[in-house]
Design an enzyme around this catalytic site. Structure first.
Site, PDB file in Angstrom:
ATOM      1  N   ASP A 137       0.858  -1.184   0.000  1.00  0.00           N
ATOM      2  CA  ASP A 137       0.000   0.000   0.000  1.00  0.00           C
ATOM      3  C   ASP A 137       0.894   1.235   0.000  1.00  0.00           C
ATOM      4  O   ASP A 137       1.673   1.450   0.926  1.00  0.00           O
ATOM      5  CB  ASP A 137      -0.893  -0.016   1.241  1.00  0.00           C
ATOM      6  CG  ASP A 137      -2.017   1.005   1.178  1.00  0.00           C
ATOM      7  OD1 ASP A 137      -2.132   1.703   0.158  1.00  0.00           O
ATOM      8  OD2 ASP A 137      -2.777   1.106   2.158  1.00  0.00           O
ATOM      9  N   ASP A 193      -2.851   2.466  -6.092  1.00  0.00           N
ATOM     10  CA  ASP A 193      -1.834   2.541  -5.041  1.00  0.00           C
ATOM     11  C   ASP A 193      -1.751   1.328  -4.134  1.00  0.00           C
ATOM     12  O   ASP A 193      -1.036   1.361  -3.133  1.00  0.00           O
ATOM     13  CB  ASP A 193      -2.043   3.798  -4.201  1.00  0.00           C
ATOM     14  CG  ASP A 193      -3.399   3.820  -3.500  1.00  0.00           C
ATOM     15  OD1 ASP A 193      -4.290   3.039  -3.890  1.00  0.00           O
ATOM     16  OD2 ASP A 193      -3.567   4.617  -2.572  1.00  0.00           O
ATOM     17  N   GLU A 194      -2.438   0.248  -4.450  1.00  0.00           N
ATOM     18  CA  GLU A 194      -2.311  -0.938  -3.599  1.00  0.00           C
ATOM     19  C   GLU A 194      -2.597  -2.210  -4.387  1.00  0.00           C
ATOM     20  O   GLU A 194      -3.307  -2.195  -5.388  1.00  0.00           O
ATOM     21  CB  GLU A 194      -3.225  -0.856  -2.375  1.00  0.00           C
ATOM     22  CG  GLU A 194      -4.695  -0.773  -2.682  1.00  0.00           C
ATOM     23  CD  GLU A 194      -5.549  -0.794  -1.416  1.00  0.00           C
ATOM     24  OE1 GLU A 194      -5.224  -1.550  -0.478  1.00  0.00           O
ATOM     25  OE2 GLU A 194      -6.557  -0.065  -1.385  1.00  0.00           O
TER      26      GLU A 194
END
Length: 375
Positions: free
Chosen positions: A24, A118-119
């Protein structure tokens, strides 16, 4: 005769267990802005619109110290943090950086399940480089992200997706947390239930009324109690409270929906004005549909009033929507169903869902408000 201890690897994982990493990025959009503009480093910044109807997409850790958070109205954030600096989102830049990070993941495993820009989840049970240790792989990935993008990432390492996701949030920012086999239930027991995926503010309030504050409190309730109070979510809650999650990491996971929405500077109630805005939303959404060659069967119109109450209208077809003209016609028909409006609206959105290839069921939120899918 004493039994010999079971063979394990560096992560404490016994043969047959999965090795899952959840990566993350730390305050991703805000961190990209601070990276690209050194004058912003160390300052409270927000990514989003700063107008009266603006909403924070995300904010830096410096801003979070003041209580700012994602999805907060910009006016509220500015009251909490008078020195807050706003930057408009640059999704083309964020997407390019996300591709860089994805390429790093794929150097270690083909089993990468992105959740957003983003993860992502990674299954490194059989990693491409023969490293063997999921913890070591997570460390290498975090270092490469820092070296190649100038950004930091946090990672969680465990034997299932639920625990890896919890672990990645444990030592943020720029941290790593490992939950070994045998430790999952104990780790979960000490967490507040609001940390569980799918338990939003309303769900946490409902649980507090039932004297359920922690994972241990939840684990103390039997399945019959959970079914009486939480219905179809009972089985998920029962397993989660024990650190159990049998889902596999699915590479190239199918999208659930494609859409676009617009928040207005001023409330709109005029039918002609709403139709004009809807046409722009249709154009944006259809471009996205064509770009990824998606096919879907359900079109949903969303409207939100000034008091944040809302309404939706949806129409499903027996076959995928064939053309932009058909998509537009159905969108306008859905809007016509709610006109004239009883009160003005502040937001309008349109989505295409039931996409071909959709085969996963997203756990429903406990207590009402929708949560970002862990899947």
């Amino acid at each position: 005769m004493a039994e010999e201890p079971e063979e394990t690897d560096d992560d404490g994982a016994a043969p047959g267990l999965r090795k899952i990493i959840h990566v993350d990025m730390d305050a991703f959009y805000a961190s990209v802005e601070q990276r690209d503009d050194p004058s912003l480093r160390g300052k409270p910044i927000a990514v989003g619109g700063d107008g009266p109807r603006g909403v924070l997409t995300t904010c830096s850790y410096e801003a979070r110290k003041f209580g700012c958070r994602s999805a907060m109205p910009s006016a509220t954030a500015k009251r909490l943090c008078p020195g807050l600096i706003f930057r408009r989102p640059r999704f083309d830049v964020y997407t390019a950086v996300s591709r860089q990070i994805r390429a790093i993941f794929l150097d270690y495993t083909p089993l990468v399940e992105p959740l957003s820009l983003d993860e992502a989840f990674l299954d490194v049970t059989e990693d491409l480089r023969g490293i063997g240790s999921a913890t070591r792989i997570a460390e290498l990935i975090r270092q490469r992200i820092k070296d190649e993008t100038g950004l930091t990432a946090s990672a969680g390492v465990s034997y299932n997706k639920f625990l890896a996701k919890l672990a990645s949030d444990q030592n943020k920012p720029d941290g790593l947390c490992l939950i070994r086999p045998g430790e999952g239930a104990q780790f979960v027991a000490g967490l507040p239930v609001r940390r569980f995926f799918g338990i939003g503010p309303k769900g946490a309030e409902k649980m507090a009324a039932l004297e359920i504050e922690s994972g241990a409190d939840l684990a103390a309730k039997d399945i019959d109690f959970l079914r009486r109070h939480f219905g179809s979510q009972a089985d998920y809650l029962y397993r989660a409270a024990r650190g159990i999650d049998l889902r596999r990491v699915k590479a190239n996971r199918a999208r659930k929906s494609l859409g676009a929405e617009r928040t207005f500077d001023k409330d709109i109630s005029s039918g002609s004005a709403l139709r004009e805005v809807l046409e722009r939303i249709i154009a944006i959404t259809w471009d996205r549909i064509v770009k990824v060659e998606a096919q879907g069967r359900t079109i949903t119109l969303k409207l939100k009033h000034a008091d944040f109450t809302g309404l939706t209208r949806a129409r499903s077809l027996a076959r995928p929507v064939a053309t932009r003209e058909e998509f537009s016609a159905i969108g306008h028909a859905l809007l016509d169903e709610v006109l004239p409006l009883a009160q003005p609206v502040r937001l309008m959105g349109l989505t295409l869902s039931q996409l071909d290839g959709e085969d996963e069921v997203t756990p429903q939120p406990v207590g009402g408000a929708a949560q970002l899918s862990l899947l």
